[in-house]
Write an enzyme that holds these catalytic residues in place. Structure first.
Site, PDB file in Angstrom:
ATOM      1  N   PHE A   9     -10.731  -3.865  10.455  1.00  0.00           N
ATOM      2  CA  PHE A   9     -11.879  -3.695   9.586  1.00  0.00           C
ATOM      3  C   PHE A   9     -11.514  -4.066   8.163  1.00  0.00           C
ATOM      4  O   PHE A   9     -10.358  -4.259   7.837  1.00  0.00           O
ATOM      5  CB  PHE A   9     -12.417  -2.255   9.648  1.00  0.00           C
ATOM      6  CG  PHE A   9     -11.392  -1.191   9.356  1.00  0.00           C
ATOM      7  CD1 PHE A   9     -11.172  -0.752   8.063  1.00  0.00           C
ATOM      8  CD2 PHE A   9     -10.638  -0.637  10.379  1.00  0.00           C
ATOM      9  CE1 PHE A   9     -10.228   0.230   7.795  1.00  0.00           C
ATOM     10  CE2 PHE A   9      -9.696   0.354  10.127  1.00  0.00           C
ATOM     11  CZ  PHE A   9      -9.491   0.782   8.833  1.00  0.00           C
TER      12      PHE A   9
ATOM     13  N   TYR B   6       0.780  -1.226   0.000  1.00  0.00           N
ATOM     14  CA  TYR B   6       0.000   0.000   0.000  1.00  0.00           C
ATOM     15  C   TYR B   6       0.817   1.284   0.000  1.00  0.00           C
ATOM     16  O   TYR B   6       0.266   2.357  -0.214  1.00  0.00           O
ATOM     17  CB  TYR B   6      -0.969  -0.023   1.185  1.00  0.00           C
ATOM     18  CG  TYR B   6      -2.001  -1.113   1.005  1.00  0.00           C
ATOM     19  CD1 TYR B   6      -3.067  -0.933   0.133  1.00  0.00           C
ATOM     20  CD2 TYR B   6      -1.885  -2.336   1.656  1.00  0.00           C
ATOM     21  CE1 TYR B   6      -4.007  -1.932  -0.063  1.00  0.00           C
ATOM     22  CE2 TYR B   6      -2.820  -3.343   1.464  1.00  0.00           C
ATOM     23  CZ  TYR B   6      -3.869  -3.133   0.603  1.00  0.00           C
ATOM     24  OH  TYR B   6      -4.789  -4.135   0.393  1.00  0.00           O
TER      25      TYR B   6
END
Length: 414
Positions: free
Chosen positions: A414, A124
């Site tokens: 999450f 990322y």
């Protein structure tokens, strides 16, 4: 064949879920009940996929979130999750297409940052994300911790009670919201989070194990802490207990509640070890133990990653303990948040404005993300060659502004 990247339709949800589970090496049976539960988790989310000849080959989901900045202000965030590419379609740029479209839309909506918890470290950074919080897990050897075995409850008039899942769903949301607004790096939780984490909604079928729940109340009856934990059944041949209490999550709004809940877990009969679950790196553990060496680190890793989408809003949202000014040259290859900015900060407020003044520091937007919540050191990034000092001493001066006395923490996955 060409690959189409777009939002999915309702009828494509089962195929999207199967592709996601394949990417995460899960083999969850997609029954009518689990499909209904998984659909419920997608409500309110932006769900996208990549399709080749009508077959889903990549998945991506984002949803609205609130993130707490240093000082307690919250900023709107684009939470990214459910990222998977089928093993047959790797290295074709599908994640780049999905991420690029999502971040551009988040920028247009006015989201200040994007967030995610990275399954792999090296993916990322190329999209401008940087690790902004870290997490630690300890395993406590209760027999070595030196705790008083006669402990029977908090000494300050508070109390600890076992409760059921229904009561946790009533008490938990307000408690967590109070914690979130005081904890930099914490993110908002939906009602679905509480349903999944108390077994009311079971998206993965029969894998649910009912845990124990304990609540801490202060002397005046206010709920100040909650813990969810599971235990195993392990004994030696000599009938000595070797059981472990594994914490699923523990939240508290006061140090007294946190200390009491850890003391409670270590006092349960037959429990020889406590696995703490993922905690803040500067948690009260292990120093609250008489012998801190009884707590060994079993996990130390990056956790919440951030991608700054609006430099001005991000730097003005947080507070600063010192007074000073620094000019930052932010490099953003995606063109979403780059530029030169003057940060003029003081304990009573801060301003951040585009400027043509000479830069004091030049850094990538991913490194700004690592610095924003106050955990990383500008001087350390400069030593690593990731921040360039354009003015001698600028790194130390920026550290005086940006670093915080307590480390940020995100309690959520999450």
């Amino acid at each position: 064949m060409s690959i189409d990247v777009r939002r999915i339709t309702d009828t494509e949800t089962p195929a999207w879920i199967r592709t996601l589970d394949t990417g995460f090496l899960r083999a969850t049976p997609l029954t009518e009940d689990t499909l209904a539960a998984r659909r419920a988790l997608l409500e309110g989310a932006r769900v996208s996929g990549a399709f080749e000849a009508g077959k889903c080959v990549a998945t991506f989901r984002s949803f609205p979130q609130q993130l707490t900045a240093v000082g307690g202000a919250t900023v709107p965030a684009d939470a990214v999750s459910s990222v998977a590419v089928a093993p047959t379609h790797r290295r074709r740029g599908l994640l780049t297409r999905l991420m690029t479209e999502d971040l551009a839309a988040a920028k247009d909506r006015g989201d200040v940052v994007a967030t995610l918890v990275a399954a792999e470290y090296r993916i990322y950074g190329r999209y401008g994300f940087g690790p902004a919080t870290w997490t630690t897990e300890w395993t406590i050897d209760v027999t070595r911790a030196g705790l008083d075995p006669r402990w029977s409850g908090p000494e300050d008039g508070g109390r600890i009670d076992l409760v059921d899942a229904e009561e946790v769903r009533k008490l938990g949301p307000d408690l967590h919201e109070r914690l979130r607004l005081a904890q930099p790096g914490a993110v908002s939780r939906t009602d679905r989070w509480w349903e999944v984490n108390t077994g009311d909604l079971r998206p993965y079928g029969d894998s649910w194990t009912e845990p124990f729940y304990a609540v801490h109340r202060s002397a005046d009856g206010e709920v100040e802490g909650l813990v969810s934990y599971e235990t195993n059944d392990n004994w030696t041949d000599g009938k000595q207990p070797l059981n472990t209490a594994s914490v699923n999550w523990l939240i508290s709004t006061t140090p007294a509640a946190e200390r009491a809940l850890w003391r409670f877990l270590c006092s349960i009969d037959w429990i020889a070890r406590v696995k703490t679950g993922y905690r803040a790196p500067d948690d009260l553990l292990p120093l609250l133990l008489p012998d801190p060496r009884a707590a060994s680190v079993t996990t130390q890793a990056d956790w919440l990653w951030l991608r700054v989408l609006d430099v001005v809003a991000a730097l003005e949202a947080r507070t600063y303990d010192a007074t000073g000014a620094v000019v930052l040259e932010i490099v953003d290859r995606a063109g979403l948040a780059g530029g030169r900015f003057l940060l003029d900060a003081a304990p009573d407020g801060a301003s951040c404005t585009p400027t043509t003044r000479d830069a004091d520091l030049t850094l990538d937007v991913a490194d700004l993300a690592a610095l924003w919540l106050g955990d990383e050191s500008v001087a350390r990034l400069a030593a690593l060659g990731r921040v360039r000092e354009e003015r001698a001493g600028a790194a130390r001066g920026a550290d005086a502004l940006l670093r915080t006395s307590g480390r940020p923490w995100c309690p959520d996955l999450f």
